[in-house]
Enzyme design. Sequence first.
Site, PDB file in Angstrom:
ATOM      1  CB  CYS A  86      -0.934   0.010   1.204  1.00 36.81           C
ATOM      2  SG  CYS A  86      -1.961  -1.458   1.282  1.00 36.81           S
TER       3      CYS A  86
ATOM      4  CB  CYS B  78       1.037   1.550   4.649  1.00 35.82           C
ATOM      5  SG  CYS B  78       1.372   0.566   6.118  1.00 35.82           S
TER       6      CYS B  78
ATOM      7  CB  SER C  50      -7.771  -1.312   4.507  1.00 33.92           C
ATOM      8  OG  SER C  50      -7.379  -1.553   5.842  1.00 33.92           O
TER       9      SER C  50
ATOM     10  CG  ASN D  78      -7.431   2.651   2.671  1.00 33.20           C
ATOM     11  OD1 ASN D  78      -8.051   3.218   3.563  1.00 33.20           O
ATOM     12  ND2 ASN D  78      -6.507   1.746   2.898  1.00 33.20           N
TER      13      ASN D  78
ATOM     14  CG  ASN E 145      -1.793   8.837  11.183  1.00 33.63           C
ATOM     15  OD1 ASN E 145      -2.229   9.884  11.640  1.00 33.63           O
ATOM     16  ND2 ASN E 145      -2.393   7.678  11.384  1.00 33.63           N
TER      17      ASN E 145
END
Length: 335
Positions: free
Chosen positions: A98, A101, A200, A202, A276
């Site tokens: 991903c 990440c 997930s 996304n 994040n």
Amino acid sequence: MESAIAGRYPKFRARQIYEALYGQRKLDLRAVKTLPEALRTEFVSGAPEVESRYESVDGTVRYLLRLSDGKSVEAVFMPEQGRDTLCISSQVGCPVDCKFCLTALMGLERNLTAGEIVGQVLYIAAAHGLEPRDRQMNLVLMGQGEPLMNLEAVLKATRILVDPDGVGMSERRITVSTSGLIPKIEELGRAAVRPKLAISLNASSEEQRVELMPITRKWHLKDLLEACARYPLRPWESLTFEYVLLRGVNDSDADARRVRRLLGNLRAKVNLIALNPGPGIPFETPEPERVRSFQEIVRAGMPCFVRRPRGLDIYAACGQLKRMTDGEGLVRIGG
Ligand code: SAH
Ligand code: SF4
């Protein structure tokens, strides 16, 4: 360990060790006085040991735990009013690529065993004086790794965690999150004892998801959503969809409307996570107004929450687990 004991000790000893380790959470077998001396000293539990510990200003604590082969893995403790959440790993690193990440940058080092998965829970419970039988402890398999690529160990760990003679947690308090491995989702659905399922998502379209999560080339979004529609939810359960918001990439109002449409027919809720950030991650975090606007649109169709980032300053938040250590801008506390 059971196999090493089999043949040399009566079978009930294995049961005794199981109940001491998981039921009474005695991680050091030398403390189990009901075991014969030889067994107590000969066998070690293999429980993880702390390598380092980082504490966030928000109370989150990230642990680097050392496994018996010297590798280490991350687990995170997130205290909250009236409820604590433990986030644990299922693999060392992650093979899924991903693009947003940090864990992806590690690649996969190895799968964890069921004992190593449970060991993280026992370690954190002991370190923070938590009682896993307590209704206030939640567990999420959202640390390093793709849990469904290690499903056998994850299911075995779940059985130990849920067993009243074992750790004694409620299966309603355990959640496993996946990037969307369709056959493994089906296998999970057939398990008698299983955690809740989070997906997930996304992205709001097939093309967008291929870019962000290349695994979509193998397991298409359309088929994933069909597998979700077929998933045998228990009466008390709903699916959780996680959606990482990336500024200018997947965070528009049009994206939000597509998400609402995609999930419209499912018994589902959505957790939004504003990106994040981390070194090597080529995306930016959207402004809070954008996140709110996205949430408002999705919320017209289903429950939709914004996940508050925890432990951002210590690289403990979602997608940040890459064993960041000293010299990478972090302050170590003890350990
Ligand atoms: N591998 C599993 C379990 C890890 S859960 C999975 O991907 O589902 C980690 C969650 O954090 C996932 O929902 C993922 O989409 C999200 N995530 C990954 N990187 C992130 C980042 N940089 N910021 C915010 N969330 C992120
Ligand atoms: Fe692996 Fe999950 Fe990170 Fe994707 S988001 S790389 S599946 S840990």
